[in-house]
Design an enzyme around this catalytic site. Structure first.
Site, PDB file in Angstrom:
ATOM      1  N   ARG A  76      22.714  41.228  32.728  1.00  0.00           N
ATOM      2  CA  ARG A  76      23.775  41.064  33.739  1.00  0.00           C
ATOM      3  C   ARG A  76      24.536  39.768  33.475  1.00  0.00           C
ATOM      4  O   ARG A  76      25.741  39.677  33.674  1.00  0.00           O
ATOM      5  CB  ARG A  76      23.199  41.082  35.158  1.00  0.00           C
ATOM      6  CG  ARG A  76      24.239  40.767  36.219  1.00  0.00           C
ATOM      7  CD  ARG A  76      23.962  41.311  37.619  1.00  0.00           C
ATOM      8  NE  ARG A  76      22.582  41.369  38.027  1.00  0.00           N
ATOM      9  CZ  ARG A  76      21.857  40.311  38.424  1.00  0.00           C
ATOM     10  NH1 ARG A  76      22.376  39.111  38.446  1.00  0.00           N
ATOM     11  NH2 ARG A  76      20.600  40.474  38.789  1.00  0.00           N
TER      12      ARG A  76
ATOM     13  N   LYS B 151      42.697  51.424  28.200  1.00  0.00           N
ATOM     14  CA  LYS B 151      43.971  51.893  27.659  1.00  0.00           C
ATOM     15  C   LYS B 151      44.110  51.539  26.179  1.00  0.00           C
ATOM     16  O   LYS B 151      43.355  52.032  25.374  1.00  0.00           O
ATOM     17  CB  LYS B 151      45.112  51.329  28.513  1.00  0.00           C
ATOM     18  CG  LYS B 151      44.867  51.428  30.031  1.00  0.00           C
ATOM     19  CD  LYS B 151      44.790  52.864  30.553  1.00  0.00           C
ATOM     20  CE  LYS B 151      44.260  52.972  31.976  1.00  0.00           C
ATOM     21  NZ  LYS B 151      44.992  52.215  32.979  1.00  0.00           N
TER      22      LYS B 151
ATOM     23  N   ASP C  78      49.079  41.235  34.431  1.00  0.00           N
ATOM     24  CA  ASP C  78      48.395  42.421  33.910  1.00  0.00           C
ATOM     25  C   ASP C  78      49.150  42.833  32.646  1.00  0.00           C
ATOM     26  O   ASP C  78      50.294  43.283  32.701  1.00  0.00           O
ATOM     27  CB  ASP C  78      48.420  43.529  34.975  1.00  0.00           C
ATOM     28  CG  ASP C  78      47.674  44.790  34.537  1.00  0.00           C
ATOM     29  OD1 ASP C  78      47.558  45.025  33.319  1.00  0.00           O
ATOM     30  OD2 ASP C  78      47.225  45.553  35.416  1.00  0.00           O
TER      31      ASP C  78
ATOM     32  N   TYR D 199      50.420  49.075  38.991  1.00  0.00           N
ATOM     33  CA  TYR D 199      49.499  50.194  38.868  1.00  0.00           C
ATOM     34  C   TYR D 199      49.015  50.573  40.274  1.00  0.00           C
ATOM     35  O   TYR D 199      48.634  49.697  41.057  1.00  0.00           O
ATOM     36  CB  TYR D 199      48.321  49.776  37.978  1.00  0.00           C
ATOM     37  CG  TYR D 199      47.228  50.803  37.926  1.00  0.00           C
ATOM     38  CD1 TYR D 199      47.441  52.032  37.321  1.00  0.00           C
ATOM     39  CD2 TYR D 199      45.985  50.553  38.498  1.00  0.00           C
ATOM     40  CE1 TYR D 199      46.440  52.984  37.289  1.00  0.00           C
ATOM     41  CE2 TYR D 199      44.982  51.509  38.468  1.00  0.00           C
ATOM     42  CZ  TYR D 199      45.210  52.721  37.864  1.00  0.00           C
ATOM     43  OH  TYR D 199      44.222  53.663  37.837  1.00  0.00           O
TER      44      TYR D 199
HETATM   45  C1  LIG Z   1      44.756  51.759  34.291  1.00  0.00           C
HETATM   46  C2  LIG Z   1      45.297  50.480  34.745  1.00  0.00           C
HETATM   47  C3  LIG Z   1      44.524  49.605  35.515  1.00  0.00           C
HETATM   48  C4  LIG Z   1      43.138  49.974  35.994  1.00  0.00           C
HETATM   49  O1  LIG Z   1      42.231  50.078  34.937  1.00  0.00           O
HETATM   50  P1  LIG Z   1      40.964  51.082  34.939  1.00  0.00           P
HETATM   51  O2  LIG Z   1      40.333  50.792  33.616  1.00  0.00           O
HETATM   52  O3  LIG Z   1      41.496  52.473  35.059  1.00  0.00           O
HETATM   53  O4  LIG Z   1      40.109  50.720  36.095  1.00  0.00           O
HETATM   54  C5  LIG Z   1      45.078  48.396  35.862  1.00  0.00           C
HETATM   55  N1  LIG Z   1      46.336  48.051  35.490  1.00  0.00           N
HETATM   56  C6  LIG Z   1      47.105  48.874  34.752  1.00  0.00           C
HETATM   57  C7  LIG Z   1      48.477  48.452  34.359  1.00  0.00           C
HETATM   58  C8  LIG Z   1      46.616  50.114  34.354  1.00  0.00           C
HETATM   59  O5  LIG Z   1      47.398  50.935  33.643  1.00  0.00           O
END
Ligand SMILES: *Cc1c(COP(=O)(O)O)cnc(C)c1O
Length: 388
Positions: A50, A198, A173, A102
């Site tokens: 952890r 992604k 982000d 998002y």
């Molecule tokens: C998909 C996404 C998230 C969230 O990520 P997960 O891995 O699906 O929890 C956050 N910000 C953006 C821009 C995203 O495309």
């Protein structure tokens, strides 16, 4: 001279010649929960997974190097990373957040963070005067650029100057461009967020998230939080993302090349009323993109003449999959209204321009002629179906 991003995806400079994993070229998966101590008061450097695991640590070092940060933390998903980030704030704190984010981030802010006493001001950071909304409780500005799904582009450096002037955090982000095309820390951001699910993972097979920082004080707080709450990424998943990152450069280049061709093809279609891709010169953020990023990415949004036409496209795609998510080798098409942004209140959605005629496309790395060939057939079918 520092190495290129493509090299950094594959080789960790600081480790060269130092690690001895029997010469394994692929970093091992340390599938262990705990570690034996060589003696009382001694540690191998790892005590319990952890806190840290060698495979996760290797991944974190690679991502920190890619974003030019001093530390990166790997979480079980992008949302786990954002949820952890919110633990830096306390009741009474105020955050300025971009209006077009998002959908999951908006849901978290509205339903979890607000309940915990954090308030949000939602504004269009790409066109409004951010400074005007800063009050004595404001602790951070939270943006995406380009935004999901409307592809709005915010000048990171300009916003970072405002954040620094008021001694508040700038959080970016960076999921849509990945560290291959953009490095917000270099432009003055304090924390970078990634959904590693992604582009970093790149194969639509693993969930992961990251927080990256170039500040010692923030790194220390986040390390305490990950150890205390247990939201770190598992060893096998860390390995999958590590492997995905090795091909980040070639995937990003190929996907972008495909996206540019598809953007131009979509523009020739009479059923398409708007193509929103920051690599098109007419995009309002084109010049800022050229200044702050090394590419335009492979995400694009387009609008059809009718909701029926949009739905007919989703119904008729075959090789191109109608699915949420993005950034993988497969081309995916998404309907933000009922998928990624379904939990965003309708009035906010419409205000942001996410209409029922809007589709989002994550362009993959297939042969572009096959993608355009399929779109050609799908558009012809949609044309026929909507004329009946
Ligand atoms: C998909 C996404 C998230 C969230 O990520 P997960 O891995 O699906 O929890 C956050 N910000 C953006 C821009 C995203 O495309």
């Amino acid at each position: 001279m520092s190495r290129g991003v493509g090299t950094k995806c594959i080789h960790l400079e600081e480790e060269e010649g130092k690690v001895n994993n029997y010469g394994a070229i692929s970093f091992p998966i340390y599938q262990t929960a705990t570690y034996a101590h060589p003696g009382v008061g001694c540690s191998t450097g790892y005590d319990y997974s952890r806190l840290q695991n060698p495979t996760r640590e290797q991944l974190e070092k690679v991502v920190a190097a890619l974003e030019n940060g001093i530390d990166a933390l790997a979480f079980s998903s992008g949302m786990a990373a954002v949820a952890m980030l919110m633990e830096l704030f306390r009741p009474g704190d105020h955050i300025i957040a971009d209006a077009d984010l998002y959908g999951g981030s908006i849901r978290l802010f509205k339903n979890v963070s607000e309940k915990n006493g954090i308030s949000f001001k939602s504004i269009d950071c790409h066109k409004e005067d951010v400074e005007k909304y800063i009050n004595e409780n404001t602790k951070a500005i939270y943006i995406e650029t380009p935004t999901n799904p409307m592809m709005n582009v915010t000048d990171i450096e300009a916003v970072s100057k405002i954040a620094k002037k008021h001694d508040i955090l700038l959080i970016v982000d960076n999921t849509f461009l990945s560290p291959y095309f953009q490095n917000p820390l270099d432009l003055g951001a304090d924390i970078v967020v990634h959904s590693g699910t992604k582009f970093l993972g790149g194969h639509n097979d693993t969930l992961a998230g990251f927080l990256v920082t170039d500040r010692e004080d923030i790194s220390e707080k986040l390390r305490f939080l990950i150890k205390t709450t247990g939201s770190g990424l598992a060893p096998l998943d860390s390995w999958l993302i590590l492997r995905g990152i090795k091909t980040l450069a070639v995937r990003m280049e190929k996907a972008q090349q495909n996206a540019i061709e598809i953007a131009h093809w979509l523009k020739t279609q009479k059923a398409v009323t708007k193509v929103i891709y920051p690599g098109l010169e007419e995009h309002p953020g084109y010049e800022i993109m050229k200044k702050q990023a090394r590419g335009f990415g492979s995400m694009l949004t387009f609008r059809l003449e009718s909701k029926e036409f949009a739905l007919a496209i989703l119904k008729n795609v075959r090789m191109i999959k109608y699915a949420e998510s993005l950034g993988g080798v497969e081309t995916l098409i998404t309907y933000p209204t009922t998928q990624t942004h379904a939990d965003v209140p309708k009035e906010i959605r419409e205000r942001n321009g996410i209409t029922e005629e809007t589709l989002r496309l994550s362009v993959g790395i297939e042969d572009v002629k096959d993608l355009i060939d399929e779109f050609g057939k799908v558009f012809a079918e949609a044309e026929k179906e909507t004329k009946n």
